[in-house]
Design an enzyme around this catalytic site. Sequence first.
Site, short mmCIF file in Angstrom:
data_model
loop_
_atom_site.label_atom_id
_atom_site.label_comp_id
_atom_site.label_asym_id
_atom_site.label_seq_id
_atom_site.Cartn_x
_atom_site.Cartn_y
_atom_site.Cartn_z
N ALA A 1 0.81 -1.22 0.00
CA ALA A 1 0.00 0.00 0.00
C ALA A 1 0.84 1.27 0.00
O ALA A 1 0.36 2.33 -0.41
CB ALA A 1 -0.94 0.01 1.20
N ASP A 2 2.09 1.20 0.45
CA ASP A 2 2.93 2.39 0.54
C ASP A 2 4.34 2.06 0.09
O ASP A 2 5.29 2.14 0.87
CB ASP A 2 2.92 2.92 1.98
CG ASP A 2 3.57 4.30 2.10
OD1 ASP A 2 3.71 4.98 1.06
OD2 ASP A 2 3.94 4.68 3.23
N LEU A 3 4.47 1.69 -1.17
CA LEU A 3 5.78 1.32 -1.70
C LEU A 3 6.62 2.57 -1.91
O LEU A 3 6.41 3.33 -2.87
CB LEU A 3 5.61 0.56 -3.03
CG LEU A 3 6.89 0.00 -3.65
CD1 LEU A 3 7.57 -0.99 -2.71
CD2 LEU A 3 6.59 -0.66 -4.99
N ASN B 1 10.69 2.05 2.77
CA ASN B 1 10.26 0.69 3.09
C ASN B 1 11.04 -0.39 2.36
O ASN B 1 10.68 -1.56 2.42
CB ASN B 1 8.76 0.54 2.80
CG ASN B 1 7.91 1.33 3.78
OD1 ASN B 1 8.29 1.48 4.94
ND2 ASN B 1 6.79 1.84 3.32
#
Length: 241
Positions: free
Chosen positions: A167-169, A173
Amino acid sequence: MHEQLRQDAKGAILFDATVSPQVASPWFDTDHWRGQGALSTQPGGRGGVAIIHTPAGECVLRHYRRGGLVARLMGDRYLWTGADRTRSFREFRLLQAMAKLALPVPQVVAAQYRRTGLYYQADLITRRIADVHTLAQSVAQGRLDAELAQEVGALVARFHRAGVWHADLNAHNVLISPAGLYLVDFDRGRLRAPAPGWRMANLQRLRRSLLKLGAAATGEAVFEQVIWTSLMDGYEETLGA
């Protein structure tokens, strides 16, 4: 993995008994670890995470917090829609599924939710990966080159090939260690049917993150020709493997 559930009047803990059969509510309390001299903090995410030195080894404790404008109203509270739909339990089980697929993610240890009326708060504990730095740090230090970019592309392709949507590439991360690259923070992530649309949207999110962090400091043409082309080469080669 041997998944176990421990419940009480305020919530529940989901944990891997093969890692530690001792997981209890104090494990999710930073004051508990601070009192034992077994806690340190590190930046990252919304408000950072805590490094805890547990009987099962060094772990990362993350408390779920909202981002954006809604954080002013809700803070760290989420609407209760059932235990299996809590942020922590869903990420626990997604990490479990990815581990079975041999994808490079942190080993999940335990997840917790504590419910108050219509809302709940949540936490997740994972094993700490040793000797890592983020892709964002590599960008800041000018160490993102064509070789690393190709490795990042191959990393993302492994997850996409398995149907994993992050969801938050972003560059924060992606972790880089001597053992290889990892993806972390799968809050709101899920398994999806393979499709070029969501895969490309995921890649574009990573691209925006790299540009925002200054990966095109030497010029957009250089970024496009050296970094992004290499990243996509690694991605396409691994996706089609």
